[in-house]
Design an enzyme around this catalytic site. Sequence first.
Site, short mmCIF file in Angstrom:
data_model
loop_
_atom_site.label_atom_id
_atom_site.label_comp_id
_atom_site.label_asym_id
_atom_site.label_seq_id
_atom_site.Cartn_x
_atom_site.Cartn_y
_atom_site.Cartn_z
N ASP A 181 0.65 -1.05 0.18
CA ASP A 181 -0.09 0.01 0.12
C ASP A 181 1.06 1.20 -0.05
O ASP A 181 2.13 1.13 0.21
CB ASP A 181 -0.73 0.12 1.02
CG ASP A 181 -0.16 -0.47 2.51
OD1 ASP A 181 0.96 -0.50 2.49
OD2 ASP A 181 -1.06 -0.98 3.41
N GLU A 204 -9.78 -2.44 5.73
CA GLU A 204 -10.25 -2.10 7.02
C GLU A 204 -11.61 -2.85 7.16
O GLU A 204 -12.02 -3.35 6.21
CB GLU A 204 -10.71 -0.53 7.03
CG GLU A 204 -9.53 0.37 6.87
CD GLU A 204 -8.53 0.74 8.12
OE1 GLU A 204 -8.54 -0.56 8.74
OE2 GLU A 204 -8.11 1.57 8.15
N HIS A 226 -7.02 -5.29 10.30
CA HIS A 226 -6.84 -5.00 8.74
C HIS A 226 -5.40 -5.52 8.69
O HIS A 226 -4.72 -5.84 9.06
CB HIS A 226 -6.81 -3.50 8.58
CG HIS A 226 -5.60 -2.51 9.24
ND1 HIS A 226 -5.82 -1.28 9.56
CD2 HIS A 226 -4.37 -2.98 9.20
CE1 HIS A 226 -4.60 -0.74 9.89
NE2 HIS A 226 -3.80 -1.82 9.61
#
Length: 242
Positions: free
Chosen positions: A67, A143, A138
Amino acid sequence: MRIIVEKDYKELSKKAANILASQIILKPDSVLGLATGSTPIGTYEELVGIYKKGNINFSEVVTFNLDEYYGLDSSNQQSYYYFMNKYLFRHINIKTENIHIPNGRTKDVDLECRDYEERIKAAGGIDIQLLGIGRNGHIGFNEPDVKFEALTHLVTLDEDTIKANSRFFPSIEDVPKQAISMGIKTIMRSKKILLLASGRQKSQTIYEMIKGKITPKLPASVLQLHPDVTVIIDEEAAILLK
Ligand code: F6R
């Protein structure tokens, strides 16, 4: 799931680095999925140590990070690009063109996400994906209430996550509210998964991930369905499993 309990953070980090090192030795052109956050820092330090001893070679290794914050430039000190350089990439002989991190400054998010998936596919898929876990369960920035079928996408961070990550920023207002993250499906497609957790503050989440029911309310619980997951935790994180 294979659960390995190590005495402390140092031992956990050594174990994780050894697993990644053996992956690289067995397959020099391995595709590694990498994570940021506090937990893998020790693993990267151990891995750099193994590299410096001359035992592993990153010249053929390809990496994909989970990410990146949306809106942060790779030169920003809070970006995950910056983090990865600081703790791993600048210490090893990986080729810059083999490093992949979502572009947080993209003008076209959908295109960036699609392209990220294409690049993973073109590389032959991820051989081993390293994961940390948030206290809300997560993985990546997927999430609670995530869709399990999601691929790389733009996510809005939970209040919990923003609070937890504010420790890296001058103030909570500076934490980006969105990120580009591999989706659960992207993570689940990895051939092997290595999840790390350290400390008592993660013990409840680890317990639910391993013993609880599979639910999007705890995204990491989906890993119960993956055929090759290794969880390495220290004694503190394992406290509720006894
Ligand atoms: C990082 C990431 C996150 C972290 C998680 C745990 O790339 O995707 O899921 O792994 O937030 O963070 P730490 O290790 O700081 O507790």
